[in-house]
Write an enzyme that holds these catalytic residues in place. Structure first.
Site, PDB file in Angstrom:
ATOM      1  N   LYS A   1      19.047  11.437  80.040  1.00 45.83           N
ATOM      2  CA  LYS A   1      20.355  11.038  80.558  1.00 45.83           C
ATOM      3  C   LYS A   1      20.572  11.798  81.861  1.00 45.83           C
ATOM      4  O   LYS A   1      21.002  12.953  81.865  1.00 45.83           O
ATOM      5  CB  LYS A   1      21.497  11.363  79.580  1.00 45.83           C
ATOM      6  CG  LYS A   1      22.771  10.611  80.001  1.00 45.83           C
ATOM      7  CD  LYS A   1      24.038  11.234  79.510  1.00 45.83           C
ATOM      8  CE  LYS A   1      24.622  12.266  80.435  1.00 45.83           C
ATOM      9  NZ  LYS A   1      24.914  11.833  81.808  1.00 45.83           N
TER      10      LYS A   1
ATOM     11  N   GLU B   1      19.972  25.653  81.230  1.00 39.72           N
ATOM     12  CA  GLU B   1      19.880  26.228  82.583  1.00 39.72           C
ATOM     13  C   GLU B   1      21.237  25.986  83.218  1.00 39.72           C
ATOM     14  O   GLU B   1      21.597  24.830  83.473  1.00 39.72           O
ATOM     15  CB  GLU B   1      18.795  25.505  83.397  1.00 39.72           C
ATOM     16  CG  GLU B   1      17.388  25.931  83.087  1.00 39.72           C
ATOM     17  CD  GLU B   1      16.981  27.207  83.784  1.00 39.72           C
ATOM     18  OE1 GLU B   1      17.572  27.571  84.816  1.00 39.72           O
ATOM     19  OE2 GLU B   1      16.051  27.858  83.293  1.00 39.72           O
TER      20      GLU B   1
ATOM     21  N   CYS C   1      22.023  25.609  92.413  1.00 45.00           N
ATOM     22  CA  CYS C   1      22.386  26.571  91.360  1.00 45.00           C
ATOM     23  C   CYS C   1      22.036  27.998  91.763  1.00 45.00           C
ATOM     24  O   CYS C   1      22.765  28.933  91.467  1.00 45.00           O
ATOM     25  CB  CYS C   1      21.701  26.207  90.059  1.00 45.00           C
ATOM     26  SG  CYS C   1      19.923  26.087  90.237  1.00 45.00           S
TER      27      CYS C   1
ATOM     28  N   GLU D   1      31.517  30.115  90.438  1.00 40.26           N
ATOM     29  CA  GLU D   1      30.586  29.243  91.155  1.00 40.26           C
ATOM     30  C   GLU D   1      31.400  28.175  91.878  1.00 40.26           C
ATOM     31  O   GLU D   1      32.154  27.435  91.253  1.00 40.26           O
ATOM     32  CB  GLU D   1      29.625  28.577  90.171  1.00 40.26           C
ATOM     33  CG  GLU D   1      28.589  27.716  90.865  1.00 40.26           C
ATOM     34  CD  GLU D   1      27.676  26.998  89.879  1.00 40.26           C
ATOM     35  OE1 GLU D   1      28.177  26.323  88.966  1.00 40.26           O
ATOM     36  OE2 GLU D   1      26.446  27.113  90.045  1.00 40.26           O
TER      37      GLU D   1
HETATM   38  P1  NAD Z   1      27.703  19.040  84.673  1.00 40.06           P
HETATM   39  O1  NAD Z   1      27.599  20.124  83.665  1.00 40.06           O
HETATM   40  O2  NAD Z   1      29.032  18.476  84.976  1.00 40.06           O
HETATM   41  O3  NAD Z   1      26.802  17.779  84.223  1.00 40.06           O
HETATM   42  C1  NAD Z   1      25.418  17.915  83.931  1.00 40.06           C
HETATM   43  C2  NAD Z   1      24.986  16.779  83.019  1.00 40.06           C
HETATM   44  O4  NAD Z   1      25.638  16.945  81.748  1.00 40.06           O
HETATM   45  C3  NAD Z   1      25.353  15.381  83.516  1.00 40.06           C
HETATM   46  O5  NAD Z   1      24.321  14.492  83.190  1.00 40.06           O
HETATM   47  C4  NAD Z   1      26.616  15.077  82.710  1.00 40.06           C
HETATM   48  O6  NAD Z   1      26.858  13.690  82.525  1.00 40.06           O
HETATM   49  C5  NAD Z   1      26.280  15.734  81.380  1.00 40.06           C
HETATM   50  N1  NAD Z   1      27.428  16.078  80.542  1.00 40.06           N
HETATM   51  C6  NAD Z   1      28.682  16.395  80.948  1.00 40.06           C
HETATM   52  N2  NAD Z   1      29.465  16.658  79.867  1.00 40.06           N
HETATM   53  C7  NAD Z   1      28.669  16.515  78.780  1.00 40.06           C
HETATM   54  C8  NAD Z   1      28.894  16.670  77.388  1.00 40.06           C
HETATM   55  N3  NAD Z   1      30.083  17.004  76.896  1.00 40.06           N
HETATM   56  N4  NAD Z   1      27.855  16.446  76.542  1.00 40.06           N
HETATM   57  C9  NAD Z   1      26.631  16.107  77.030  1.00 40.06           C
HETATM   58  N5  NAD Z   1      26.363  15.941  78.330  1.00 40.06           N
HETATM   59  C10 NAD Z   1      27.370  16.157  79.199  1.00 40.06           C
HETATM   60  O7  NAD Z   1      26.992  19.578  85.981  1.00 40.06           O
HETATM   61  P2  NAD Z   1      26.837  18.857  87.386  1.00 40.06           P
HETATM   62  O8  NAD Z   1      28.169  18.843  88.061  1.00 40.06           O
HETATM   63  O9  NAD Z   1      26.084  17.579  87.230  1.00 40.06           O
HETATM   64  O10 NAD Z   1      25.854  19.863  88.153  1.00 40.06           O
HETATM   65  C11 NAD Z   1      26.271  21.040  88.757  1.00 40.06           C
HETATM   66  C12 NAD Z   1      26.029  22.240  87.846  1.00 40.06           C
HETATM   67  O11 NAD Z   1      24.661  22.289  87.455  1.00 40.06           O
HETATM   68  C13 NAD Z   1      26.307  23.552  88.540  1.00 40.06           C
HETATM   69  O12 NAD Z   1      27.010  24.402  87.683  1.00 40.06           O
HETATM   70  C14 NAD Z   1      24.902  24.112  88.814  1.00 40.06           C
HETATM   71  O13 NAD Z   1      24.839  25.507  88.927  1.00 40.06           O
HETATM   72  C15 NAD Z   1      24.173  23.629  87.622  1.00 40.06           C
HETATM   73  N6  NAD Z   1      22.721  23.600  87.897  1.00 40.06           N
HETATM   74  C16 NAD Z   1      21.948  24.578  87.332  1.00 40.06           C
HETATM   75  C17 NAD Z   1      20.578  24.603  87.613  1.00 40.06           C
HETATM   76  C18 NAD Z   1      19.694  25.662  87.011  1.00 40.06           C
HETATM   77  O14 NAD Z   1      18.474  25.528  87.077  1.00 40.06           O
HETATM   78  N7  NAD Z   1      20.247  26.720  86.431  1.00 40.06           N
HETATM   79  C19 NAD Z   1      20.029  23.655  88.449  1.00 40.06           C
HETATM   80  C20 NAD Z   1      20.846  22.685  89.007  1.00 40.06           C
HETATM   81  C21 NAD Z   1      22.202  22.659  88.721  1.00 40.06           C
END
Ligand code: NAD
Length: 450
Positions: free
Chosen positions: A158, A233, A267, A365
């Protein structure tokens, strides 16, 4: 992939001009059940293939992706807004390289070893639910999917509903590469309904999630119900620490570049710059000059270094933090709230100086182009500030004395630390220099990450 039960769609708009760039079907929980079922059904046969056979399919996928390198870069620039030059190197280049490496790994990895009189088998965990963010869409997908397929797992992916287009390109490639039906399944949907249906499905054996800390916590709680394995992550608030003898010019420029990469939507971005009080004024002027090169512009232009943020929501969140920074009394060194002409989700590259380490802009962040410069008195204070957030993802240390930098780095409570601009997987930070440069990586031993 079968046809979806859901009848809706997501329209993906280009964040620099808001014109539609693609449409994808919006899944519903019934699609999740079908996808997990398909992955479950395909597992026995796929997991029985040899690493060599799996590696051959992955290698073919890598070749096909290589043939579409420019398409991938353009597609992701159009949906995420990363400037095209960086998109070619990072958004397209990194995942292609990763597919090649996982292909090699599958072909050469020893899935069976002996320890004294024990036979140790490394076996695939089963159906892996891969949930990914939008900022490096194909790379995040690759880090999970290629690893899981190489290990012999089947997958339900997903991707983020904000940037799903490259996942469809990948699905086409995997089909052309000869991946058997049911092994890779793709569903796009929002987090709350589709994501949670996936996380709570009892036939999912492992969840590999990359995204925000808040969603990671929610997923960990939901996964606990079925005792499903989880790999998380999450976010970051990484510090670059310039020690008293660090090369200020290089360190500040490098940190500004790392902070503003992909509009700060990385990130591991170095979003806090810690400088000795005595060197603040000099650091501030180098940072202001470096930030002035990040002029918001059209991401398809080769000269552009700062594209738009991915969405209206992201832009408002970032502007909100800039407002908080101004209200906190931090010194506004560059950028700020002044709007950028045009319809896109642009925010100016912003640098704050003399930031209070306890303030929101130093603790949370932001995920936008905002750098906080924080002053410290001595190294103990620098360490306390560097370790004084709830995050621990990346970091950097600068010193002309490598042993001193190493000593400081190992006391930083974070997973990956660059010393004197060592190249990391994300940024081409290392420039030609006489200063020794290397990366320190630490990881808890019980923390698998697919
Ligand atoms: P997000 O947490 O909003 O969404 C990530 C994914 O989770 C999406 O596919 C979203 O649809 C899904 N999701 C959201 N709510 C959910 C739930 N309740 N149950 C299951 N899935 C759910 O993050 P984002 O805005 O897409 O990305 C930005 C974030 O990702 C930042 O915090 C960034 O630091 C982090 N990030 C971390 C890394 C790493 O390697 N540590 C890498 C890239 C991004």
């Amino acid at each position: 992939m079968g046809s979806p039960e859901g009848t809706g769609e997501f329209v993906i708009a280009n964040p620099s001009n808001l014109k539609p760039v693609g449409r994808v079907p919006a899944g519903i929980p019934a699609d999740v059940a079908k996808a997990v079922n398909a992955a479950h059904g395909a597992f026995a046969e796929w997991s029985a293939t040899s690493g060599f056979e799996r590696g051959a399919i992955l290698a073919r996928a890598a070749e096909l992706l290589e043939g579409r390198r420019e398409d991938i870069a353009q597609l992701i620039t159009n949906e995420v807004g990363m400037p095209i030059k960086m998109s070619r190197a990072i958004q397209a280049g990194l995942p292609i390289e990763a597919w090649k490496r996982y292909a090699e790994r599958a072909r050469t990895h020893n899935f069976e070893t002996r320890l004294a009189n024990s036979r140790i088998l490394e076996v695939p965990v089963g159906v892996v639910a891969c949930i990914t963010p939008w900022n490096y869409p194909l790379h995040q997908v690759t880090a999970k999917v290629a690893a899981a397929l190489a290990a012999g797992c089947t997958v339900v992916l997903k991707p983020s509903e904000v940037a799903p287009l490259s996942a469809f390109l990948l699905a086409e490639v995997l089909e052309q590469a000869g991946l058997p039906s049911g092994v890779f399944n793709l569903i796009v949907g929002d987090g709350e309904s589709v994501g949670e249906a996936l996380v709570t499905n009892p036939e999912v054996d492992m969840i590999s999630f990359t995204g925000s800390t808040a969603v990671g916590k929610r997923i960990a709680r939901l996964a606990a119900e079925n005792l499903t394995r989880v790999s998380l992550e999450l976010g970051g608030k990484s510090a670059a620490v310039i020690l008293e003898d660090g090369d200020l010019e290089r360190a500040v420029k490098n940190t500004v570049n790392a902070c503003f990469l992909n509009g700060g939507q990385t990130c591991s971005a170095l979003t806090r710059l810690l400088v000795p009080e005595s060197r603040y004024e000099q650091a501030k002027s180098i940072a202001a000059k470096a930030a002035s090169r990040f002029v918001p512009g059209d991401p398809v232009d080769d000269q552009t270094r700062l594209g738009p943020l991915v969405s209206e929501r992201q832009k408002h969140m970032v502007l909100d933090y800039i407002g908080k920074g101004i209200d906190s009394g931090a010194e506004l060194v560059a950028g700020g709230l002044e709007p950028v002409d045009g319809p896109g989700h642009f925010v100016r590259a912003t640098v704050f100086g003399r930031v209070d380490p306890a303030s929101d802009i130093a603790q949370e962040e932001i995920f936008g182009p905002v750098l906080s410069i924080i002053c410290y008195g001595d190294e103990d204070e620098a360490l306390a500030i560097a370790n004084g957030t709830r995050y621990g993802l990346a970091g950097a240390v600068w010193s002309l004395d490598e042993a001193r930098a190493q000593d400081f780095a190992v006391r930083m409570e974070t997973g990956q630390i660059d010393i004197n601009g060592a190249p990391s997987i994300w940024t081409p930070r290392s420039a030609a220099s006489d200063t020794p440069a290397m990366a320190v990586k630490t990881a808890p031993l019980d923390c698998p990450n697919s």
